[in-house]
Design a protein around this motif. Structure first.
Motif, PDB file in Angstrom:
ATOM      1  N   ALA A  93       1.056  -1.003  -0.272  1.00 12.60           N
ATOM      2  CA  ALA A  93      -0.438  -0.089   0.241  1.00 12.60           C
ATOM      3  C   ALA A  93       0.370   1.538   0.126  1.00 12.60           C
ATOM      4  O   ALA A  93       0.439   2.295  -0.332  1.00 12.60           O
ATOM      5  CB  ALA A  93      -0.653   0.012   1.136  1.00 12.60           C
ATOM      6  N   PHE A  94       1.799   1.413   0.284  1.00  9.01           N
ATOM      7  CA  PHE A  94       3.140   2.391   0.928  1.00  9.01           C
ATOM      8  C   PHE A  94       3.460   2.410  -0.788  1.00  9.01           C
ATOM      9  O   PHE A  94       3.979   3.727  -1.606  1.00  9.01           O
ATOM     10  CB  PHE A  94       4.305   2.145   1.515  1.00  9.01           C
ATOM     11  CG  PHE A  94       3.233   2.499   3.188  1.00  9.01           C
ATOM     12  CD1 PHE A  94       3.260   4.042   3.762  1.00  9.01           C
ATOM     13  CD2 PHE A  94       3.281   1.542   4.117  1.00  9.01           C
ATOM     14  CE1 PHE A  94       3.272   4.094   4.505  1.00  9.01           C
ATOM     15  CE2 PHE A  94       3.365   1.730   5.510  1.00  9.01           C
ATOM     16  CZ  PHE A  94       2.688   3.236   5.720  1.00  9.01           C
TER      17      PHE A  94
ATOM     18  N   ALA B 115       0.006   6.055  -3.633  1.00  6.93           N
ATOM     19  CA  ALA B 115      -0.401   7.131  -2.024  1.00  6.93           C
ATOM     20  C   ALA B 115      -0.290   7.576  -1.611  1.00  6.93           C
ATOM     21  O   ALA B 115       0.856   8.480  -1.848  1.00  6.93           O
ATOM     22  CB  ALA B 115       0.863   5.060  -1.873  1.00  6.93           C
ATOM     23  N   ASP B 116      -0.873   7.541  -0.464  1.00 10.61           N
ATOM     24  CA  ASP B 116      -0.403   8.654   0.003  1.00 10.61           C
ATOM     25  C   ASP B 116      -1.596   8.354   1.563  1.00 10.61           C
ATOM     26  O   ASP B 116      -1.544   7.557   2.016  1.00 10.61           O
ATOM     27  CB  ASP B 116      -1.288  10.329   0.374  1.00 10.61           C
ATOM     28  CG  ASP B 116      -3.026  10.009  -0.208  1.00 10.61           C
ATOM     29  OD1 ASP B 116      -3.252   8.858   0.313  1.00 10.61           O
ATOM     30  OD2 ASP B 116      -3.247  10.893  -0.587  1.00 10.61           O
ATOM     31  N   ASP B 117      -1.178   8.687   2.616  1.00  7.08           N
ATOM     32  CA  ASP B 117      -1.928   8.768   4.163  1.00  7.08           C
ATOM     33  C   ASP B 117      -2.465   8.695   3.908  1.00  7.08           C
ATOM     34  O   ASP B 117      -3.468   7.310   4.924  1.00  7.08           O
ATOM     35  CB  ASP B 117      -1.166  10.092   5.164  1.00  7.08           C
ATOM     36  CG  ASP B 117       0.267  10.217   5.530  1.00  7.08           C
ATOM     37  OD1 ASP B 117       1.048   9.337   4.960  1.00  7.08           O
ATOM     38  OD2 ASP B 117       0.273  11.153   6.118  1.00  7.08           O
TER      39      ASP B 117
ATOM     40  N   LEU C 206      -3.906   3.979   5.261  1.00 10.49           N
ATOM     41  CA  LEU C 206      -4.470   4.066   6.107  1.00 10.49           C
ATOM     42  C   LEU C 206      -6.236   3.270   5.709  1.00 10.49           C
ATOM     43  O   LEU C 206      -6.591   2.398   6.542  1.00 10.49           O
ATOM     44  CB  LEU C 206      -5.187   5.327   6.778  1.00 10.49           C
ATOM     45  CG  LEU C 206      -6.082   5.788   8.444  1.00 10.49           C
ATOM     46  CD1 LEU C 206      -5.200   4.927   9.228  1.00 10.49           C
ATOM     47  CD2 LEU C 206      -6.503   7.037   8.841  1.00 10.49           C
ATOM     48  N   GLN C 207      -6.776   3.991   4.785  1.00  9.56           N
ATOM     49  CA  GLN C 207      -7.705   2.841   4.488  1.00  9.56           C
ATOM     50  C   GLN C 207      -7.724   1.492   4.160  1.00  9.56           C
ATOM     51  O   GLN C 207      -8.066   0.687   4.467  1.00  9.56           O
ATOM     52  CB  GLN C 207      -8.556   3.457   3.486  1.00  9.56           C
ATOM     53  CG  GLN C 207     -10.223   2.909   2.544  1.00  9.56           C
ATOM     54  CD  GLN C 207     -10.721   3.318   3.202  1.00  9.56           C
ATOM     55  OE1 GLN C 207     -11.182   4.643   4.188  1.00  9.56           O
ATOM     56  NE2 GLN C 207     -11.275   2.400   4.242  1.00  9.56           N
TER      57      GLN C 207
ATOM     58  N   LEU D 252      10.755   2.309  -1.278  1.00 11.54           N
ATOM     59  CA  LEU D 252       9.763   3.286  -1.372  1.00 11.54           C
ATOM     60  C   LEU D 252       8.848   4.065  -0.256  1.00 11.54           C
ATOM     61  O   LEU D 252       8.885   4.960   0.440  1.00 11.54           O
ATOM     62  CB  LEU D 252       9.192   2.633  -2.135  1.00 11.54           C
ATOM     63  CG  LEU D 252       8.865   2.446  -3.768  1.00 11.54           C
ATOM     64  CD1 LEU D 252       7.538   2.213  -4.732  1.00 11.54           C
ATOM     65  CD2 LEU D 252       9.089   4.979  -3.883  1.00 11.54           C
ATOM     66  N   LEU D 253       8.785   2.596   0.739  1.00 11.44           N
ATOM     67  CA  LEU D 253       8.655   2.832   2.034  1.00 11.44           C
ATOM     68  C   LEU D 253       9.705   3.672   3.126  1.00 11.44           C
ATOM     69  O   LEU D 253       9.447   4.375   4.137  1.00 11.44           O
ATOM     70  CB  LEU D 253       8.225   1.764   3.253  1.00 11.44           C
ATOM     71  CG  LEU D 253       7.892   1.510   4.116  1.00 11.44           C
ATOM     72  CD1 LEU D 253       6.647   2.791   4.296  1.00 11.44           C
ATOM     73  CD2 LEU D 253       7.792   0.326   4.926  1.00 11.44           C
TER      74      LEU D 253
END
Length: 168
Positions: free
Chosen positions: A17-18, A23-25, A29-30, A113-114
């Motif tokens: 997901a990251f 991707a954003d926070d 989160l979702q 990336l993370l």
């Protein structure tokens, strides 16, 4: 130890997901919420996983990183000296990142990336590109929001001084 293993699995679950395009926070989160993670723990993963992965990369350099963080509560009070090792999600993410590096399973397309989500990592990267030497860098403690930390901050903020003209 079982709790740390569960949190490592949660952090590992979040990595794609990251790394997703755009991707954003909120999207991370979702994603975590859709997987059944409770809100606070999902927020902790979004906050601590990038910090831990960024630090795992920075640990390869002679850079001084703080072992504490500063916490800002909802009223703007700042609590300094909060130990990152008190945060189980941070510890789990840090152990996972270090293990991936040690086992040579680190993947640039996901793990780096993370790491690049980390403000510390971005700052050090910018300083190195500008010509700073890693051995001359000492990074300030990260700033966290109170609502994501696991425990009450141990250090109370200093009370503001009363103005000299107030007698009560």
């Amino acid at each position: 130890m079982e709790r740390i293993a569960q949190l490592q699995a949660l952090v590992n679950l979040s990595i794609p997901a990251f790394a997703a395009p755009n991707a954003d926070d909120n999207s991370v989160l979702q994603f975590l919420l859709d997987q059944g993670t409770d809100l606070v723990q999902a927020q902790q993963v979004v906050a601590f996983a990038p910090l831990a992965f960024g630090r795992a990369v920075l640990a390869q350099l002679p850079i001084v990183l703080s072992t504490t963080s500063s916490i800002v509560d909802d009223r703007g009070n700042v609590y300094e000296g909060y130990l990152l090792e008190l945060e189980p999600v941070f510890v789990a993410a840090q152990w996972l990142a270090e293990e991936l590096i040690e086992r040579r399973q680190w993947r640039e397309d996901e793990h780096m990336l993370l790491a690049m989500w980390s403000a510390e990592f971005k700052s050090v990267n910018a300083l190195l590109r500008e010509g700073s030497k890693p051995e001359n860098l000492e990074i300030s403690p990260p700033v966290l929001l109170w609502d994501i930390v696991s425990t009450v901050p141990p250090i109370k903020p200093e009370s503001p001084l009363k103005p000299w003209w107030k007698f009560w």
